[in-house]
Design an enzyme around this catalytic site. Structure first.
Site, short mmCIF file in Angstrom:
data_model
loop_
_atom_site.label_atom_id
_atom_site.label_comp_id
_atom_site.label_asym_id
_atom_site.label_seq_id
_atom_site.Cartn_x
_atom_site.Cartn_y
_atom_site.Cartn_z
N TYR A 193 0.87 -1.18 0.00
CA TYR A 193 0.00 0.00 0.00
C TYR A 193 0.91 1.23 0.00
O TYR A 193 1.72 1.40 0.91
CB TYR A 193 -0.87 0.02 1.26
CG TYR A 193 -1.98 -0.99 1.26
CD1 TYR A 193 -1.78 -2.30 1.70
CD2 TYR A 193 -3.26 -0.64 0.84
CE1 TYR A 193 -2.82 -3.22 1.71
CE2 TYR A 193 -4.31 -1.56 0.84
CZ TYR A 193 -4.08 -2.84 1.28
OH TYR A 193 -5.11 -3.76 1.30
N PRO A 220 -12.37 0.35 -1.23
CA PRO A 220 -11.67 -0.94 -1.16
C PRO A 220 -10.29 -0.90 -0.48
O PRO A 220 -9.66 -1.93 -0.33
CB PRO A 220 -11.54 -1.35 -2.63
CG PRO A 220 -11.72 -0.11 -3.41
CD PRO A 220 -12.57 0.80 -2.60
N LYS A 237 -12.37 -4.61 2.79
CA LYS A 237 -13.46 -5.01 3.68
C LYS A 237 -14.74 -5.40 2.96
O LYS A 237 -15.60 -6.06 3.52
CB LYS A 237 -13.79 -3.86 4.65
CG LYS A 237 -12.73 -3.59 5.68
CD LYS A 237 -12.53 -4.74 6.64
CE LYS A 237 -11.08 -5.12 6.74
NZ LYS A 237 -10.81 -6.41 7.34
N TYR A 269 -7.50 -5.17 9.76
CA TYR A 269 -7.28 -5.69 8.41
C TYR A 269 -7.54 -7.20 8.35
O TYR A 269 -8.18 -7.69 7.43
CB TYR A 269 -5.84 -5.41 7.96
CG TYR A 269 -5.62 -5.60 6.47
CD1 TYR A 269 -5.23 -6.84 5.95
CD2 TYR A 269 -5.80 -4.54 5.58
CE1 TYR A 269 -5.04 -7.03 4.59
CE2 TYR A 269 -5.59 -4.71 4.22
CZ TYR A 269 -5.22 -5.95 3.73
OH TYR A 269 -5.03 -6.14 2.37
P1 FAS Z 1 -22.50 -7.97 -5.43
O1 FAS Z 1 -22.65 -6.63 -6.08
O2 FAS Z 1 -21.23 -8.73 -5.57
O3 FAS Z 1 -23.64 -8.96 -5.99
C1 FAS Z 1 -24.95 -8.48 -6.22
C2 FAS Z 1 -25.58 -9.37 -7.29
O4 FAS Z 1 -26.94 -8.98 -7.44
C3 FAS Z 1 -24.91 -9.21 -8.66
O5 FAS Z 1 -24.60 -10.47 -9.20
C4 FAS Z 1 -25.97 -8.49 -9.49
O6 FAS Z 1 -25.94 -8.88 -10.85
C5 FAS Z 1 -27.25 -8.95 -8.82
N1 FAS Z 1 -28.37 -8.02 -9.01
C6 FAS Z 1 -28.36 -6.68 -8.96
N2 FAS Z 1 -29.60 -6.20 -9.19
C7 FAS Z 1 -30.42 -7.28 -9.39
C8 FAS Z 1 -31.79 -7.43 -9.68
N3 FAS Z 1 -32.59 -6.37 -9.80
N4 FAS Z 1 -32.29 -8.68 -9.81
C9 FAS Z 1 -31.48 -9.77 -9.67
N5 FAS Z 1 -30.16 -9.70 -9.41
C10 FAS Z 1 -29.64 -8.45 -9.27
N6 FAS Z 1 -14.12 -5.20 -2.31
C11 FAS Z 1 -12.92 -5.47 -1.79
O7 FAS Z 1 -12.85 -5.91 -0.65
N7 FAS Z 1 -11.77 -5.24 -2.52
C12 FAS Z 1 -11.82 -4.78 -3.80
O8 FAS Z 1 -10.79 -4.58 -4.45
C13 FAS Z 1 -13.06 -4.52 -4.39
N8 FAS Z 1 -13.14 -4.09 -5.68
C14 FAS Z 1 -14.38 -3.85 -6.23
C15 FAS Z 1 -14.50 -3.42 -7.57
C16 FAS Z 1 -15.75 -3.14 -8.13
C17 FAS Z 1 -15.86 -2.70 -9.57
C18 FAS Z 1 -16.92 -3.27 -7.33
C19 FAS Z 1 -18.28 -2.91 -7.89
C20 FAS Z 1 -16.81 -3.71 -6.01
C21 FAS Z 1 -15.54 -4.00 -5.45
N9 FAS Z 1 -15.40 -4.46 -4.13
C22 FAS Z 1 -14.20 -4.73 -3.59
C23 FAS Z 1 -16.54 -4.67 -3.31
C24 FAS Z 1 -17.14 -6.01 -3.70
O9 FAS Z 1 -16.20 -7.01 -3.56
C25 FAS Z 1 -18.37 -6.19 -2.85
O10 FAS Z 1 -18.14 -5.87 -1.49
C26 FAS Z 1 -18.96 -7.56 -2.97
O11 FAS Z 1 -19.15 -7.84 -4.33
C27 FAS Z 1 -20.27 -7.56 -2.19
O12 FAS Z 1 -20.95 -8.72 -2.49
P2 FAS Z 1 -22.54 -8.71 -2.64
O13 FAS Z 1 -23.13 -7.97 -1.49
O14 FAS Z 1 -22.92 -10.12 -2.89
O15 FAS Z 1 -22.87 -7.79 -3.90
C1 PHB Z 2 -7.18 -6.89 -4.53
O1 PHB Z 2 -8.07 -6.78 -5.42
O2 PHB Z 2 -6.27 -7.75 -4.58
C2 PHB Z 2 -7.23 -5.92 -3.36
C3 PHB Z 2 -8.11 -4.85 -3.42
C4 PHB Z 2 -8.16 -3.97 -2.34
C5 PHB Z 2 -7.33 -4.18 -1.24
C6 PHB Z 2 -6.46 -5.26 -1.19
C7 PHB Z 2 -6.42 -6.14 -2.28
O3 PHB Z 2 -7.37 -3.31 -0.19
#
Ligand code: FAS
Ligand code: PHB
Length: 395
Positions: free
Chosen positions: A198, A291, A295, A383
Site C-alpha cells: 500500500y 476498497p 473489507k 485488516y
Molecule cells: P455484489 O454486487 O457482488 O452482488 C450483487 C448481485 O446482485 C450481482 O450479481 C448483481 O448482478 C445482482 N443483481 C443486482 N440487481 C439485481 C436485480 N434487480 N435482480 C437480480 N439480481 C440483481 N471489495 C474489496 O474488498 N476489494 C476490492 O478490491 C473490491 N473491488 C471492487 C471493484 C468493483 C468494480 C466493485 C463494484 C466492487 C468492489 N469491491 C471490492 C466490493 C465487492 O467485492 C463487494 O463488497 C462484494 O461484491 C459484495 O458482495 P454482494 O453484497 O454479494 O454484492
Molecule cells: C485486490 O483486489 O487484490 C485488493 C483490493 C483492495 C485491497 C487489497 C487487495 O485493499
C-alpha cells in the site's frame, strides 16, 4: 415456485447465504439478473479475512481456496520512498488469504448446483412484493416465462445498484464521497513482491496486489471523473513504476500483458435499517466501503453469517429475536469496517483539494503506524478481521 427464503442476487452474499441455509436444511431460491459466466468473471475483491476463510471452510467450499489461495502474514506500507512491514501474524496471531472474489463465487455456484440448488440466472423484471405480510413474493421473467416465487422471507443481496434497498421505508443513509477513484489492472505478470504494498506517493495512491504466482492485480488512484480511455497500458505501467519506486531502488516492478482494466468509484455508504417486514438486506445492498481496507466482500460475508443464524433460530425454535436485532447487530461491524476503510483511504490517498496540512497529517499518521506497535496492531487487527461475536465490540 414456493420456497422458504427468496434471495435476490448471486454475488458472494446471496450465494453464501443460500449455501449456509442449505446446510441447516432451509431451502432457498436465488434470482440473479446476469448470466453465470458474467457473475463468475467479475474481477473484484481479493483479500479474505481469517474469519471469512474459516466461514467458507465451514460452508464446505474452502478446498480450492486452501489449495490455491495465498496466505499473507503481513503487508507493506510504502511512503516517502521507504517501506515498512506490518506483521499481522506477530501482532495479532491472525493472517489473511489472497483469493479472488470471482473464485469464491465459482466455488459457491459449483457447490450449490452440485446440491441441486435452484439458481435462476438471467432473470429480468425482478420485483419484490408484500414484504410487510407473512407471504412476500418475488416476481420475475425467466426463459420468457413470468414466474412468482412465494417465500417466507426475501433477502436483498442485490448489491449497491440493486432494487431491494429502495423498498425499505424510512431508510437513513450516511455517506462520504471521495474526489478520487481506483484504476485497477489485472496483468499476466508474476507479482513483484510476496506481499501487498500500500503506497502513498505525492502523485497519488498505488496498490500492488496479486491473484496467483503468475497474475498481478494493481491499482492507481485517479481523479473521480477519470476516463479509462485516457489511460494507455504504457501510461499505467509508467505511473505504477513512479509511485511504487523506493529510494534505494530495491523494488523492481515486473510488467506483463493486461488481462483486465477498469475504474472503480470510491464511496462510503451505510443505509439502515437493513430490514423491513420480511425483507432483509445483506452486503453491498446495504453498505459500501472504499476498497482500501479490503473489507467489502468480508462485510457481506459477516452479514450473511448473522442472517443464516437468525433464520435457523426462526425455523428451529420459532425465535424472531435474532431477526429483529439483525440491523443493530450487523451495524456494529459495519461501522467498524467503515471507519477502518475511511481511515486507510484518507491516510494513503492524496486529495487534490487537500492542503499541506492534510498531507502532513497523513504522513504523520503513516509514520506513527510504521513506528508504533500499538498503531500497527490496530491496523493489523482491523485488516485481518475482528472476531465474530454478536456483531462486534470489546464489551
Ligand atoms: P455484489 O454486487 O457482488 O452482488 C450483487 C448481485 O446482485 C450481482 O450479481 C448483481 O448482478 C445482482 N443483481 C443486482 N440487481 C439485481 C436485480 N434487480 N435482480 C437480480 N439480481 C440483481 N471489495 C474489496 O474488498 N476489494 C476490492 O478490491 C473490491 N473491488 C471492487 C471493484 C468493483 C468494480 C466493485 C463494484 C466492487 C468492489 N469491491 C471490492 C466490493 C465487492 O467485492 C463487494 O463488497 C462484494 O461484491 C459484495 O458482495 P454482494 O453484497 O454479494 O454484492
Ligand atoms: C485486490 O483486489 O487484490 C485488493 C483490493 C483492495 C485491497 C487489497 C487487495 O485493499
Amino acid at each position: 415456485v414456493r420456497t422458504r427464503v427468496g434471495i435476490v442476487g448471486a454475488g458472494p452474499a446471496g450465494l453464501l447465504l443460500s449455501q449456509l441455509l442449505h446446510l441447516q436444511g432451509i431451502e432457498s431460491v436465488v434470482v440473479e439478473r446476469r448470466d453465470r459466466p458474467y457473475v463468475e468473471q467479475r474481477v473484484r475483491a481479493g483479500v479474505l479475512e481469517a474469519g471469512t476463510a474459516q466461514t467458507l471452510r465451514e460452508a464446505g467450499v474452502g478446498a480450492r481456496m486452501d489449495a490455491e489461495g495465498l496466505p499473507h502474514e503481513g503487508t507493506e506500507l510504502r511512503f516517502n520512498g521507504q517501506s515498512h512491514r506490518i506483521d499481522f501474524q506477530e501482532l495479532t496471531g491472525r493472517s489473511v488469504l489472497v483469493y479472488g472474489q470471482q473464485e469464491v463465487v465459482k466455488d459457491l455456484i459449483a457447490a450449490r448446483l452440485a446440491d441441486g440448488a435452484d439458481l435462476r440466472f438471467e432473470a429480468s423484471d425482478v420485483e419484490v412484493h408484500d414484504i410487510e405480510t407473512a407471504r412476500p413474493s418475488v416476481t420475475f421473467m425467466h426463459d420468457d416465462n413470468p414466474l412468482r416465487l412465494d417465500c417466507d422471507f426475501v433477502v436483498g443481496a442485490d448489491g449497491f445498484h440493486g432494487i431491494c434497498r429502495n423498498l425499505v421505508s424510512g431508510l437513513r443513509v450516511a455517506e462520504r464521497k471521495y474526489s478520487y477513484s481506483w484504476l485497477g489492472i489485472l496483468a499476466e505478470a508474476p507479482p513483484s513482491s510476496d506481499e501487498l504494498i500500500y503506497c502513498r506517493h505525492p502523485r497519488g495512491f498505488a496498490l500492488h496486489s496479486m491473484r496467483s504466482k503468475t497474475i498481478s492485480r494493481m491499482y492507481l488512484q485517479v481523479p473521480a471523473d477519470e476516463r479509462l480511455d485516457d489511460w494507455s497500458d504504457e501510461r499505467i505501467w509508467a505511473e505504477l513504476h513512479t509511485r511504487l519506486a523506493t529510494d534505494d531502488d530495491s523494488f523492481t516492478l515486473t510488467e506483463g500483458p493486461l488481462l483486465d482494466k477498469g475504474i472503480t468509484p470510491m464511496r462510503s455508504f451505510v443505509s439502515t435499517p437493513m430490514q423491513a417486514g420480511r425483507l432483509f438486506l445483506a452486503g453491498d445492498a446495504a453498505h459500501i466501503v472504499p476498497p482500501t481496507g479490503a473489507k467489502g466482500m468480508n462485510l457481506a460475508i459477516a452479514d450473511v453469517r448473522l442472517l443464516a443464524r437468525a433464520f435457523a433460530a426462526f425455523y428451529t425454535d420459532k425465535r424472531t429475536d435474532l431477526l429483529d436485532e439483525y440491523t443493530t447487530t450487523a451495524a456494529l461491524r459495519i461501522w467498524r469496517a467503515t471507519h477502518f476503510s475511511w481511515w486507510m483511504t484518507t491516510m494513503l490517498h492524496v486529495d487534490a483539494a487537500g492542503t499541506e496540512f492534510d498531507d502532513q497529517l497523513a504522513l504523520s499518521q503513516l509514520e506513527y503506524v510504521a513506528g508504533s506497535r500499538a498503531m500497527a496492531t490496530s491496523l493489523a487487527e482491523n485488516y485481518t478481521g475482528l472476531p465474530y461475536q454478536a456483531g462486534w465490540s470489546y464489551k
